[in-house]
Scaffold this active site. Structure first.
Site, short mmCIF file in Angstrom:
data_model
loop_
_atom_site.label_atom_id
_atom_site.label_comp_id
_atom_site.label_asym_id
_atom_site.label_seq_id
_atom_site.Cartn_x
_atom_site.Cartn_y
_atom_site.Cartn_z
N PRO A 15 -5.39 0.88 18.43
CA PRO A 15 -5.07 0.38 17.10
C PRO A 15 -5.08 1.44 15.98
CG PRO A 15 -7.24 -0.37 17.77
CD PRO A 15 -6.63 0.29 18.96
N LYS B 166 0.05 0.28 15.05
CA LYS B 166 1.41 0.15 15.56
C LYS B 166 1.65 -1.02 16.51
CE LYS B 166 3.38 3.40 13.40
NZ LYS B 166 3.31 2.70 12.13
N HIS C 184 0.84 -1.21 0.00
CA HIS C 184 0.00 0.00 0.00
C HIS C 184 0.88 1.25 0.00
CE1 HIS C 184 -4.27 -1.39 1.20
NE2 HIS C 184 -3.68 -2.31 0.48
N TYR D 43 3.55 6.67 10.09
CA TYR D 43 2.69 5.56 9.67
C TYR D 43 3.52 4.44 9.03
CZ TYR D 43 -1.54 3.17 8.22
OH TYR D 43 -2.52 2.23 8.07
N TYR E 133 -9.49 6.02 6.85
CA TYR E 133 -9.71 6.38 8.27
C TYR E 133 -10.72 7.52 8.28
CZ TYR E 133 -5.50 3.74 9.62
OH TYR E 133 -4.57 2.75 9.85
P1 RFL Z 1 -0.01 -11.43 21.92
O1 RFL Z 1 -0.39 -11.51 20.52
O2 RFL Z 1 -1.04 -11.03 22.91
O3 RFL Z 1 0.58 -12.85 22.30
C1 RFL Z 1 0.85 -13.21 23.64
C2 RFL Z 1 0.82 -14.72 23.74
O4 RFL Z 1 1.12 -15.10 25.08
C3 RFL Z 1 0.19 -16.08 25.52
N1 RFL Z 1 0.10 -16.00 26.99
C4 RFL Z 1 0.71 -16.88 27.82
N2 RFL Z 1 1.45 -17.96 27.57
C5 RFL Z 1 1.91 -18.65 28.64
N3 RFL Z 1 1.62 -18.31 29.94
C6 RFL Z 1 0.87 -17.23 30.22
N4 RFL Z 1 0.61 -16.90 31.48
C7 RFL Z 1 0.38 -16.47 29.13
N5 RFL Z 1 -0.38 -15.35 29.03
C8 RFL Z 1 -0.53 -15.09 27.75
C9 RFL Z 1 -1.09 -15.72 24.81
O5 RFL Z 1 -2.00 -16.82 24.73
C10 RFL Z 1 -0.57 -15.29 23.43
O6 RFL Z 1 -0.47 -16.37 22.55
O7 RFL Z 1 1.23 -10.44 22.14
P2 RFL Z 1 2.49 -10.11 21.18
O8 RFL Z 1 3.10 -11.37 20.65
O9 RFL Z 1 3.32 -9.16 21.93
O10 RFL Z 1 1.87 -9.41 19.90
C11 RFL Z 1 1.28 -8.15 19.99
C12 RFL Z 1 0.12 -8.02 19.04
O11 RFL Z 1 -0.71 -9.17 19.13
C13 RFL Z 1 -0.70 -6.78 19.34
O12 RFL Z 1 0.12 -5.65 19.55
C14 RFL Z 1 -1.68 -6.37 18.26
O13 RFL Z 1 -2.47 -7.42 17.79
C15 RFL Z 1 -2.56 -5.30 18.88
N6 RFL Z 1 -3.83 -5.24 18.25
C16 RFL Z 1 -3.89 -4.58 17.08
N7 RFL Z 1 -2.77 -3.97 16.58
C17 RFL Z 1 -2.80 -3.32 15.44
O14 RFL Z 1 -1.78 -2.80 15.00
N8 RFL Z 1 -4.00 -3.28 14.71
C18 RFL Z 1 -5.15 -3.89 15.17
O15 RFL Z 1 -6.17 -3.86 14.52
C19 RFL Z 1 -5.13 -4.56 16.38
N9 RFL Z 1 -6.24 -5.17 16.87
C20 RFL Z 1 -4.97 -5.85 18.81
C21 RFL Z 1 -6.17 -5.83 18.07
C22 RFL Z 1 -4.92 -6.50 20.05
C23 RFL Z 1 -6.05 -7.11 20.61
N10 RFL Z 1 -5.90 -7.71 21.93
C24 RFL Z 1 -4.62 -7.77 22.58
C25 RFL Z 1 -6.91 -8.21 22.72
C26 RFL Z 1 -7.30 -6.44 18.61
C27 RFL Z 1 -7.26 -7.09 19.86
C28 RFL Z 1 -8.53 -7.75 20.33
C1 PHB Z 2 -6.77 -3.89 10.40
O1 PHB Z 2 -6.75 -4.14 9.20
O2 PHB Z 2 -7.19 -4.70 11.25
C2 PHB Z 2 -6.28 -2.56 10.86
C3 PHB Z 2 -5.68 -1.71 9.94
C4 PHB Z 2 -5.24 -0.46 10.36
C5 PHB Z 2 -5.39 -0.08 11.67
C6 PHB Z 2 -5.98 -0.95 12.58
C7 PHB Z 2 -6.43 -2.20 12.18
O3 PHB Z 2 -4.98 1.15 12.06
#
Ligand code: RFL
Ligand code: PHB
Length: 390
Positions: A293, A297, A72, A385, A201
């Site tokens: 989100p 980042k 993109h 970004y 956005y």
């Molecule tokens: P994760 O992905 O939360 O992975 C952590 C892992 O640790 C495990 N765990 C344990 N394992 C052993 N013992 C324990 N006591 C444990 N406790 C937990 C969990 O099961 C899991 O497998 O963290 P990591 O690897 O640091 O990755 C970070 C990303 O996942 C996160 O920053 C992003 O996904 C944040 N996030 C989003 N970021 C974006 O940039 N765009 C988004 O649209 C976006 N949507 C989101 C999100 C995070 C969400 N969370 C945390 C609930 C939507 C959600 C719902």
């Molecule tokens: C997504 O595709 O899930 C997404 C993309 C951009 C964002 C947040 C989430 O800023």
């Protein structure tokens, strides 16, 4: 069991760290609370910075990404019913972002780990961390009712916001900083073509909306909603009507709707724990920090922490130098705080706050109007970004 680095958590940060350490000849074991299917069922982020793509290449897990991901060059910001393009590529001297779901990144990393025969213990219950102030930390867990112990040189806490790693250190040793936003995001995934080939956005009187995608046939949309809403109150029809009402006429007309294949509400939070190292325990990713989100980042910050940590550990084992380890927390946090600032700024400019009055709404519109008409302001947005340098 004995290993060099015990990694807690098989999310993107734990899996990427494990793969890079393996490439550097550093032995590691991952302990994960959930099972592999559960880990792969989580639908989260979708936008990768070039720095993260480079690391996936280095880890040897970017083949499918290069075939399937969508490059993109720009994003659109909509307000007052009009869309404005931010040309990321031109504004940053050639940098772009890559649209590829976190679920796919995780799948690629899991497959590479299993192909390399590396140990991942899924369904590891009651993980606990011990002796991080000595030279021989231990991680204990329970599997099928039996307690096991991993003896290691270092522990990497990659276990997300609710994980055990950050909670294992005395509260007095950790300083936390937090903002909780008074709204959430309702997200829908659907097998429909995206409304536009770039992300949109949207700042709207009814609240923020985001049009994103996973592929040319799979869309990801979000609308700002009250934190008190229950996802059961949101039928697909209600969601599509609400999204349409926040889009400009052209996008609303073009929007293709269909059955949702995932629907969830996520709260928005900014959070940082300092420092990110306690003796021989390092925190990485969501275990140490959360961003709302809006700036895309969260996942990218997890990758940049892993960048600093993997290099620090390579230096430790390869050159017998502590320098990278000693600098890890400060290096990671400098970049974390810049992403916190950017994500907070994007969130503040694009959402409706419950206490916002006519004055704050006009300031918001003025800021966005300034943004899309100023090369300097657009460059600042674009630079952040696409991702600041590591
Ligand atoms: P994760 O992905 O939360 O992975 C952590 C892992 O640790 C495990 N765990 C344990 N394992 C052993 N013992 C324990 N006591 C444990 N406790 C937990 C969990 O099961 C899991 O497998 O963290 P990591 O690897 O640091 O990755 C970070 C990303 O996942 C996160 O920053 C992003 O996904 C944040 N996030 C989003 N970021 C974006 O940039 N765009 C988004 O649209 C976006 N949507 C989101 C999100 C995070 C969400 N969370 C945390 C609930 C939507 C959600 C719902
Ligand atoms: C997504 O595709 O899930 C997404 C993309 C951009 C964002 C947040 C989430 O800023």
């Amino acid at each position: 069991m004995r290993t060099q680095v015990a990694i807690v958590g098989a999310g993107p940060s734990g899996l990427l760290l494990g793969q890079l350490l393996h490439k550097y000849g550093i032995d590691n074991v991952i302990l994960e609370r959930k099972d592999p299917d559960y880990v792969l069922s989580r639908i989260r982020a979708g936008v990768l910075e070039q720095g993260m793509v480079n690391m996936l290449e280095e880890a040897g897990v970017a083949q499918r990404l290069h075939q399937e991901a969508l490059p993109h060059d720009g994003i659109e910001i909509a307000f007052s019913g009009k869309r404005h393009r931010i040309d990321l590529k031109t504004l940053t001297g050639g940098k772009i972002v890559t649209v590829y779901g976190q679920t796919e990144v995780t799948r690629d990393l899991m497959e590479a780990r299993s192909a390399a025969g590396l140990t991942t213990i899924y369904d590891a219950a009651d993980v606990s961390i011990h002796d991080i102030d000595g030279t021989s930390p231990k991680v204990r867990y329970v599997k099928d009712g039996v307690t096991h112990e991993v003896v290691c040189d270092f522990v990497a806490g990659c276990d997300g916001y609710h994980g055990v790693s950050r909670q294992s250190v005395p509260q007095s040793a950790v300083q936390t900083y937090e903002r909780i936003y008074p709204f959430g995001w309702l997200g829908v995934l659907s097998d429909t073509p995206p409304v536009s080939h770039e992300l949109i956005y949207v700042n709207h009187d009814r609240g923020f909306a985001l049009c994103s995608m996973r592929s040319a046939h799979r869309s990801r949309y979000y609308v700002q909603c009250p934190l008190t809403d229950d996802v059961a109150e949101w039928s697909d029809e209600r969601f599509w009507n609400e999204l349409k009402s926040r889009l400009d006429d052209e996008a609303a007309h073009k929007l293709v709707t269909g059955p949702s294949i995932e629907k969830s509400i996520a709260p928005l939070r900014s959070f940082v724990a300092e420092p990110m190292r306690f003796g021989r325990l390092f925190l990485a990713g969501d275990a140490a920090h959360i961003v709302p989100p809006t700036g895309a980042k969260g996942l990218n910050l997890a990758a940049s922490d892993v960048y600093y940590l993997s290099r620090a550990l390579r230096e430790y084992y390869g050159e017998k130098s502590q320098a990278g380890i000693d600098a890890y927390s400060a290096n990671a946090l400098r970049r974390v705080w810049k992403a916190e600032r950017f994500s907070w700024w994007m969130t503040t400019q694009l959402h409706r706050f419950p206490d916002s009055d006519g004055f704050s709404q006009r300031i918001q519109t003025a800021e966005l109007d300034y943004l899309v008409n100023s090369q300097a302001a657009m460059t600042a947005l674009a630079e952040n970004y696409v991702g600041l340098p590591y």
